[in-house]
Write a protein that holds these residues in place. Structure first.
Motif, PDB file in Angstrom:
ATOM      1  N   CYS A 266      -1.759 -12.430   2.013  1.00  0.00           N
ATOM      2  CA  CYS A 266      -1.819 -11.656   0.768  1.00  0.00           C
ATOM      3  C   CYS A 266      -0.470 -11.036   0.434  1.00  0.00           C
ATOM      4  O   CYS A 266      -0.317 -10.388  -0.597  1.00  0.00           O
TER       5      CYS A 266
ATOM      6  N   GLU B 256      -6.272  -5.846   4.214  1.00  0.00           N
ATOM      7  CA  GLU B 256      -6.323  -6.103   2.768  1.00  0.00           C
ATOM      8  C   GLU B 256      -7.162  -7.323   2.420  1.00  0.00           C
ATOM      9  O   GLU B 256      -8.091  -7.248   1.635  1.00  0.00           O
ATOM     10  N   CYS B 257      -6.775  -8.480   3.018  1.00  0.00           N
ATOM     11  CA  CYS B 257      -7.418  -9.727   2.601  1.00  0.00           C
ATOM     12  C   CYS B 257      -8.447 -10.230   3.609  1.00  0.00           C
ATOM     13  O   CYS B 257      -9.130 -11.203   3.335  1.00  0.00           O
TER      14      CYS B 257
ATOM     15  N   CYS C 243      -6.450  -8.926   8.690  1.00  0.00           N
ATOM     16  CA  CYS C 243      -5.675  -8.169   7.713  1.00  0.00           C
ATOM     17  C   CYS C 243      -6.617  -7.201   7.012  1.00  0.00           C
ATOM     18  O   CYS C 243      -7.698  -7.583   6.572  1.00  0.00           O
TER      19      CYS C 243
ATOM     20  N   CYS D 234       1.530  -9.465   5.981  1.00  0.00           N
ATOM     21  CA  CYS D 234       0.544 -10.541   6.063  1.00  0.00           C
ATOM     22  C   CYS D 234       1.006 -11.655   5.133  1.00  0.00           C
ATOM     23  O   CYS D 234       1.195 -11.418   3.933  1.00  0.00           O
TER      24      CYS D 234
HETATM   25 ZN    ZN Z   1      -3.565 -10.119   4.154  1.00  0.00          ZN
END
Ligand code: ZN
Length: 238
Positions: A200, A225-226, A223, A197
């Motif tokens: 992030c 994560e982010c 994503c 990604c």
């Molecule tokens: Zn991300």
């Protein structure tokens, strides 16, 4: 993908906004303005000091003049031989002596005031010269700052127009999600490039990548994560 173009434009618009807020010319202008305010205040103080000293000087000169004319009167009486008693003569001579002493003290005062006045005038002159230079600099810096701001406004105007064109081609719900994410994370969408990604900078695990590869092209990916919208690029799986 239009979302990435939008994200690029938004990044560019934030950069322009940052440049506008941190323009060196603006800081330079503010510093010059602050110095100008200092100079004004100091000049006002000096002007007040100058008028006080001029008043002191005039008063000290009047005092000297008074003493001098008393001495002249006393001398005239002596010279005219009008005083004959030895006692009176002695008094008059002693008075002249102390008046002369007084005159020399007062002349010291006049000289002292004149010196201080000269110093105040010298300082005023040098500050006024600095202020005159500063006025020219303020004009010059202001012109440079305005030119820089106009340039930024022009760029930002173009980007805003392009953004509107691109946004018009994006489905409203996707655009809404993008804008909400952008408000939270500054960047609303990021490219998925080589399994990573770009928002992030974390690499996706193989399970997620596999799921993304299998997803239909029109599915909105996020994503893990982010939570940014992930935009698949040609290099998704390489
Ligand atoms: Zn991300």
């Amino acid at each position: 993908m239009k979302l990435l173009e939008l994200a690029d434009l938004d990044a560019e618009l934030s950069r322009l906004d940052h440049r506008r807020r941190t323009l060196p010319e603006s800081q330079e202008y503010e510093q010059a303005e602050a110095r100008d305010a200092e100079l004004r205040a100091e000049l006002a103080t000096l002007e007040a000091q100058q008028s006080d000293l001029a008043r002191d000087q005039a008063k000290a000169e009047r005092d000297v003049e008074q003493v001098r004319s008393r001495i002249e009167r006393d001398r005239a009486r002596l010279d005219a031989g009008l005083v004959s008693s030895p006692k009176e003569l002695e008094n008059l001579q002693s008075e002249i002596g102390s008046l002369e002493h007084r005159q020399s003290d007062l002349e010291e005062v006049v000289l002292d005031v004149m010196e201080r006045l000269e110093e105040v005038n010298r300082r005023r002159g040098s500050l006024a010269a600095e202020q005159a230079t500063l006025t020219g600099q303020l004009r010059e810096i202001g012109a440079r700052r305005d030119a820089a701001l106009a340039g930024i406004s022009e760029e930002s105007g173009k980007d805003t127009d392009s953004r509107a064109d691109i946004a018009a081609g994006i489905p409203a719900d996707l655009l809404g999600l993008y804008d909400r994410l952008r408000a939270q994370h500054t960047v609303g969408a990021a490219a998925l490039n080589r399994g990573r990604c770009e928002g992030c900078h974390l690499s996706l695990n193989t399970v997620d990548l596999g799921r993304i590869r299998a997803a239909p092209p029109d599915e909105v990916l996020r994503c893990e994560e982010c939570r940014r919208i992930l935009v698949r690029t040609g290099e998704l799986s390489s």
